[in-house]
Every structure is written in C-alpha cells, then in structure tokens.
Design an enzyme around this catalytic site. Structure first.
Site, PDB file in Angstrom:
ATOM      1  N   PRO A  58       0.784  -1.228   0.000  1.00 20.80           N
ATOM      2  CA  PRO A  58       0.000   0.000   0.000  1.00 20.80           C
ATOM      3  C   PRO A  58       0.820   1.284   0.000  1.00 20.80           C
ATOM      4  O   PRO A  58       1.893   1.355   0.570  1.00 20.80           O
ATOM      5  CB  PRO A  58      -0.809  -0.100   1.292  1.00 20.80           C
ATOM      6  N   GLU A  59       0.258   2.262  -0.627  1.00 18.53           N
ATOM      7  CA  GLU A  59       0.739   3.633  -0.529  1.00 18.53           C
ATOM      8  C   GLU A  59      -0.282   4.386   0.320  1.00 18.53           C
ATOM      9  O   GLU A  59      -1.174   3.765   0.896  1.00 18.53           O
ATOM     10  CB  GLU A  59       0.878   4.234  -1.936  1.00 18.53           C
ATOM     11  N   LYS A  71       2.959   6.029   5.173  1.00 15.26           N
ATOM     12  CA  LYS A  71       2.494   4.656   4.959  1.00 15.26           C
ATOM     13  C   LYS A  71       2.489   3.879   6.263  1.00 15.26           C
ATOM     14  O   LYS A  71       2.426   2.645   6.250  1.00 15.26           O
ATOM     15  CB  LYS A  71       3.384   3.960   3.926  1.00 15.26           C
ATOM     16  N   ARG A  99      13.049   0.988  -9.916  1.00 13.54           N
ATOM     17  CA  ARG A  99      11.613   0.731  -9.863  1.00 13.54           C
ATOM     18  C   ARG A  99      11.003   0.761 -11.251  1.00 13.54           C
ATOM     19  O   ARG A  99      11.383   1.606 -12.077  1.00 13.54           O
ATOM     20  CB  ARG A  99      10.903   1.789  -9.001  1.00 13.54           C
ATOM     21  N   ARG A 143       6.449 -11.676   2.147  1.00 15.13           N
ATOM     22  CA  ARG A 143       7.890 -11.482   1.957  1.00 15.13           C
ATOM     23  C   ARG A 143       8.646 -11.058   3.220  1.00 15.13           C
ATOM     24  O   ARG A 143       9.869 -10.861   3.146  1.00 15.13           O
ATOM     25  CB  ARG A 143       8.116 -10.483   0.815  1.00 15.13           C
TER      26      ARG A 143
END
Length: 284
Positions: A2-3, A54, A274, A121
DNA sequence: CTCTGCACCTGAAAGC
DNA sequence: TGCTTTCAGGTGCAGA
C-alpha cells in the site's frame, strides 16, 4: 504494498472494528516481524488508529503504540466472528483460513475478535514504541504529505536545492520529501502533470512544480475516494474492493495507447530500480 | 554529501 | 507442459 490511499483505507477499516477492544494475547513467528515485548501491549485497550505516510499506528491505553509498516506484501486482517475486513497487499490471504504460513502476528482481542498481520515477503514490521519514539521517527524520516497545506512549491524548492540533478520520479518517491507517495501514485501524478519521470528537478519550472502538487493531490484523492488500488480481482470478504485500478492511466498499462490520445503509447522503463510507466510522447 | 546497485524475501506471471 | 526469468504498491545500506 500500500501507498498512502491504501494505508488510509486500512486505517478506516480498523477504526470501526478494533477501537475499544482489549489485547488478550500476541503471538508472532519471527523477531523481525514483531519488535517489542508482548507484555508491553497485552492487557491494554486499543484507544485509536492513526496513519501518517504509509505507517499505521495503533494507540493503546497504557501509552504504548503498535507501529506497522506493511512494506510490499503486508496485510492487516480483522476477523470478527464471521465478518472479515482485509487491507494491504491483495492476495488469496484476504479470504484464506488464518493463521497460515504467511501469518507473522496474531493479536487476540476481546469480544472474540482477531487481528492478523500477514506478510508473505517478511519485509514489513510491527514495533512497540512510545509516542516520543514515534514522533522521533516522523521527525527524522518523513516530510509533509502532498495533501498537507504545508506541501507548497516553496517547500519542494527548499528540498530540491541540494540535489539539483536528481530525477523527479525518485525525488517524489523520497519519503523525507513527499511522505506517502509510492510507485503507483508517483507514475500517475507525473502523467497528470505531463512531466517525464526522468526530468532533472533543476529543470522544473515554478508553474510545473505547482502542477505536480495539484496532480499528486488529484491522484491521491482519487485513490482515497475509490478505497485504494486492488490489483488483480481480489474482493474483500466484506464485499468491498479498491477501485483505483480502473482509473490508472499509466501504471501497469505498458503498451496501451496514451490516455491523452496523443498518439503515443505507455512504455515501461526502470528508474531508481523501480518499474516506471509513462508516455514518452506527451510527458517531457 | 550524493548516487548506484544490491540486499532483504517469496510467489505469481510472463517468456521461452 | 515445464523450466527459466522477470516482476512485485518499499526501504536500508555498502561502496564508489
């Protein structure tokens, strides 16, 4: 992961479901996922849920706090008898039997409510911190959010001064500059502003800075309105799902015609490690 | 100080 | 089909 809009959607979902509940027990699998002493939170009552950038902060009656960073694959899932709320990285764990192999922390709350922190992760974390320690983190590592009134052209120029050769994409992704921005909303904001992700910040004019601020606010507000981005077809068990993915114009739209009908196509490059999506025709 | 690239982890999707 | 490579909404840090 999420941002800002996705984390805010989680905050809203948690607020109605866990405030007022007492923490009965805490179980975790790795020291990395839960950093603190369980005795500092067990027996305390949840008094609030807040978000900055965040980060999600669960406030407790004993003045301690649970601070979460979900990173790329973190999820917070509340199960209240048969009702379930899931937010964060969309995956089958939104519906799966819990706990499972991705469950890092289980908070058993009063009234038979459970809060799960799942994180495939293991990049994310939950830390037990005092209000002062949290304030110190915000002070050191985070700037203003684009929706803050202090997020002005002057503010950005003051941040830009010492790093004139940085490209705008990495500049906007820097949490000490634009807190809460991430890969999706940065690509979308740059598209809205018509500015290439590769543009060096020293070459950005004052009107363009203003346009960037307006564009960031626009895409973040859209994300908030639609409850975030839910890539794939995952729907929350409560029937809701993020809707922002239907309004993305460049992120994960590689090869599609430019939404501005400029005749260009969305291309994907790598910037700062990115994946970066933009129209090389109308973003300059 | 800034910049680059990789490390941290695991699984899904895309490519061959 | 099955094996290999790339990709993933995020930082954090070593080395140049």
């Amino acid at each position: 992961m999420p941002e800002l809009p996705e984390v805010e959607t989680i905050r809203l979902g948690l607020t109605d479901r866990i405030i007022g509940k007492k923490i009965i027990s805490v179980d975790f699998d790795t020291a990395k996922s839960f950093q603190g002493k369980t005795e500092d939170v067990v027996g305390s009552t949840i008094s609030g849920v807040e978000r900055r950038a965040k980060l999600i902060q669960i406030k407790l009656s004993n003045n301690n706090n649970l601070l979460f960073h979900l990173k790329l694959t973190g999820q917070l899932i509340v199960i209240d008898h048969s009702e379930r709320f899931a937010g964060g990285h969309p995956s089958h764990d939104w519906h799966a039997e819990l706990p499972n192999s991705n469950t890092r922390i289980v908070f058993e709350l009063s009234d038979n409510v459970k809060l799960y922190f799942n994180d495939m992760r293991k990049f994310g974390w939950c830390k037990v911190l005092s209000p002062q320690a949290i304030e110190a983190i915000y002070e050191k590592d985070y700037g203003f959010e684009p929706l803050d009134k202090e997020f002005t052209v002057e503010y950005l120029l003051s941040k830009a001064k010492r790093i004139p050769n940085r490209n705008i994409k990495q500049f906007l992704m820097d949490q000490t500059i634009a807190a809460g921005m991430g890969n999706i909303y940065t690509d979308e904001a740059l598209f809205e502003a018509g500015i290439s992700p590769l543009r060096k910040i020293k070459d950005i004019s004052v009107p363009e800075w203003q346009k960037l601020i307006d564009s960031m606010c626009k895409v973040l507000n859209m994300g908030l309105k639609y409850g975030g981005t839910t890539d794939s077809d995952y729907v929350r068990a409560d029937g809701t799902k993020g809707g922002m993915q239907d309004h993305l114009k460049v992120y994960h739209q590689t090869g599609k015609p430019c939404a501005n009908d400029c005749g260009g196509k969305v291309i994907r490059i790598t910037v700062g490690g990115r994946g970066t999506h933009y129209c090389s025709q109308c973003q300059n």
